[in-house]
Scaffold this motif. Sequence first.
Motif, PDB file in Angstrom:
ATOM      1  N   THR A   1       1.147  -1.279  -0.164  1.00 21.91           N
ATOM      2  CA  THR A   1       0.119   0.750  -0.103  1.00 21.91           C
ATOM      3  C   THR A   1       0.669   1.185   0.207  1.00 21.91           C
ATOM      4  O   THR A   1       0.380   2.832  -0.669  1.00 21.91           O
ATOM      5  CB  THR A   1      -1.565   0.039   1.429  1.00 21.91           C
ATOM      6  OG1 THR A   1      -0.142   0.042   2.491  1.00 21.91           O
ATOM      7  CG2 THR A   1      -2.115  -1.260   0.911  1.00 21.91           C
ATOM      8  N   LYS A   2       2.092   1.362   0.544  1.00 19.38           N
ATOM      9  CA  LYS A   2       2.906   2.188   0.156  1.00 19.38           C
ATOM     10  C   LYS A   2       3.521   2.600  -1.273  1.00 19.38           C
ATOM     11  O   LYS A   2       3.873   4.013  -1.598  1.00 19.38           O
ATOM     12  CB  LYS A   2       4.096   1.990   1.634  1.00 19.38           C
ATOM     13  CG  LYS A   2       3.866   2.405   2.507  1.00 19.38           C
ATOM     14  CD  LYS A   2       4.767   2.613   4.000  1.00 19.38           C
ATOM     15  CE  LYS A   2       4.740   3.273   5.100  1.00 19.38           C
ATOM     16  NZ  LYS A   2       5.997   2.593   5.807  1.00 19.38           N
ATOM     17  N   ASN A   3       3.067   1.469  -2.014  1.00 13.89           N
ATOM     18  CA  ASN A   3       3.606   1.784  -3.325  1.00 13.89           C
ATOM     19  C   ASN A   3       2.805   2.095  -4.306  1.00 13.89           C
ATOM     20  O   ASN A   3       3.328   2.138  -5.362  1.00 13.89           O
ATOM     21  CB  ASN A   3       4.787   0.614  -3.894  1.00 13.89           C
ATOM     22  CG  ASN A   3       4.997   0.477  -4.964  1.00 13.89           C
ATOM     23  OD1 ASN A   3       5.658   1.551  -5.500  1.00 13.89           O
ATOM     24  ND2 ASN A   3       5.355  -0.505  -5.831  1.00 13.89           N
TER      25      ASN A   3
ATOM     26  N   ILE B   1      -8.451  -3.039   1.484  1.00 10.15           N
ATOM     27  CA  ILE B   1      -8.890  -4.452   1.584  1.00 10.15           C
ATOM     28  C   ILE B   1      -8.854  -5.152   0.336  1.00 10.15           C
ATOM     29  O   ILE B   1      -8.783  -6.134   0.599  1.00 10.15           O
ATOM     30  CB  ILE B   1     -10.645  -3.737   1.489  1.00 10.15           C
ATOM     31  CG1 ILE B   1     -11.089  -3.132   3.178  1.00 10.15           C
ATOM     32  CG2 ILE B   1     -11.529  -5.468   1.609  1.00 10.15           C
ATOM     33  CD1 ILE B   1     -11.941  -2.670   3.189  1.00 10.15           C
ATOM     34  N   VAL B   2      -8.919  -4.583  -0.423  1.00 10.02           N
ATOM     35  CA  VAL B   2      -8.644  -5.429  -2.150  1.00 10.02           C
ATOM     36  C   VAL B   2      -7.156  -6.163  -1.726  1.00 10.02           C
ATOM     37  O   VAL B   2      -6.962  -6.634  -2.007  1.00 10.02           O
ATOM     38  CB  VAL B   2      -8.374  -4.882  -3.046  1.00 10.02           C
ATOM     39  CG1 VAL B   2      -8.162  -5.132  -4.797  1.00 10.02           C
ATOM     40  CG2 VAL B   2      -9.555  -4.427  -3.458  1.00 10.02           C
ATOM     41  N   VAL B   3      -6.526  -5.389  -1.068  1.00  9.84           N
ATOM     42  CA  VAL B   3      -4.912  -6.122  -1.047  1.00  9.84           C
ATOM     43  C   VAL B   3      -4.978  -6.397  -0.012  1.00  9.84           C
ATOM     44  O   VAL B   3      -4.166  -8.161   0.097  1.00  9.84           O
ATOM     45  CB  VAL B   3      -4.216  -4.837  -1.233  1.00  9.84           C
ATOM     46  CG1 VAL B   3      -2.578  -5.186  -0.798  1.00  9.84           C
ATOM     47  CG2 VAL B   3      -3.115  -3.702  -1.982  1.00  9.84           C
ATOM     48  N   ASN B   4      -5.874  -7.133   0.798  1.00 11.64           N
ATOM     49  CA  ASN B   4      -5.336  -7.827   1.771  1.00 11.64           C
ATOM     50  C   ASN B   4      -6.389  -8.554   1.635  1.00 11.64           C
ATOM     51  O   ASN B   4      -5.776 -10.109   1.826  1.00 11.64           O
ATOM     52  CB  ASN B   4      -6.923  -7.349   3.122  1.00 11.64           C
ATOM     53  CG  ASN B   4      -6.244  -7.793   4.720  1.00 11.64           C
ATOM     54  OD1 ASN B   4      -5.083  -8.648   5.078  1.00 11.64           O
ATOM     55  ND2 ASN B   4      -7.150  -7.494   5.335  1.00 11.64           N
ATOM     56  N   LYS B   5      -7.198  -9.162   0.539  1.00 14.51           N
ATOM     57  CA  LYS B   5      -7.661  -9.938   0.453  1.00 14.51           C
ATOM     58  C   LYS B   5      -7.001 -11.173   0.144  1.00 14.51           C
ATOM     59  O   LYS B   5      -6.570 -11.865  -0.889  1.00 14.51           O
ATOM     60  CB  LYS B   5      -8.644  -9.810  -0.433  1.00 14.51           C
ATOM     61  CG  LYS B   5     -10.672  -9.485   0.413  1.00 14.51           C
ATOM     62  CD  LYS B   5     -11.872  -9.328  -0.438  1.00 14.51           C
ATOM     63  CE  LYS B   5     -12.960  -8.504   0.144  1.00 14.51           C
ATOM     64  NZ  LYS B   5     -14.440  -8.287  -0.125  1.00 14.51           N
TER      65      LYS B   5
END
Length: 120
Positions: free
Chosen positions: A31-33, A57-61
């Motif tokens: 998420t930092k990138n 949320i999408v990245v976590n999924k």
Amino acid sequence: MKILKIILILVLFSNLTQLKADEFELQTKITKNLRCLICQGQSVYDSDSEFANSLKIVVNKKIDEGLSEDQIYNFLSGKYGEWILYDPKLNKNTYLLWFLPLLIFLFGGAIILKKTNKNY
């Protein structure tokens, strides 16, 4: 026997917390990138917009699904374009982005070198 059960539970619990910590670090790194498309100049990590929260949320999924960092970047780049990445990969569309600073540096150095040689 009771001690073995307690030790086994503690070992399993410590492994699960380590996995969660690794997943959180990966989510933070990804998420930092990612650039927030709503907030100009902010990463998804730093932004509190609805878009950034939904991307978190999408990245976590995607991490829970077992996708790697590159697979997540490829998924999001396919959906939103290369502009969403702060650090895009080198390809035919980003040659100018990667080599323009080097060309400007060399061009400026050539001008400075030419100007200093005229004075002597």
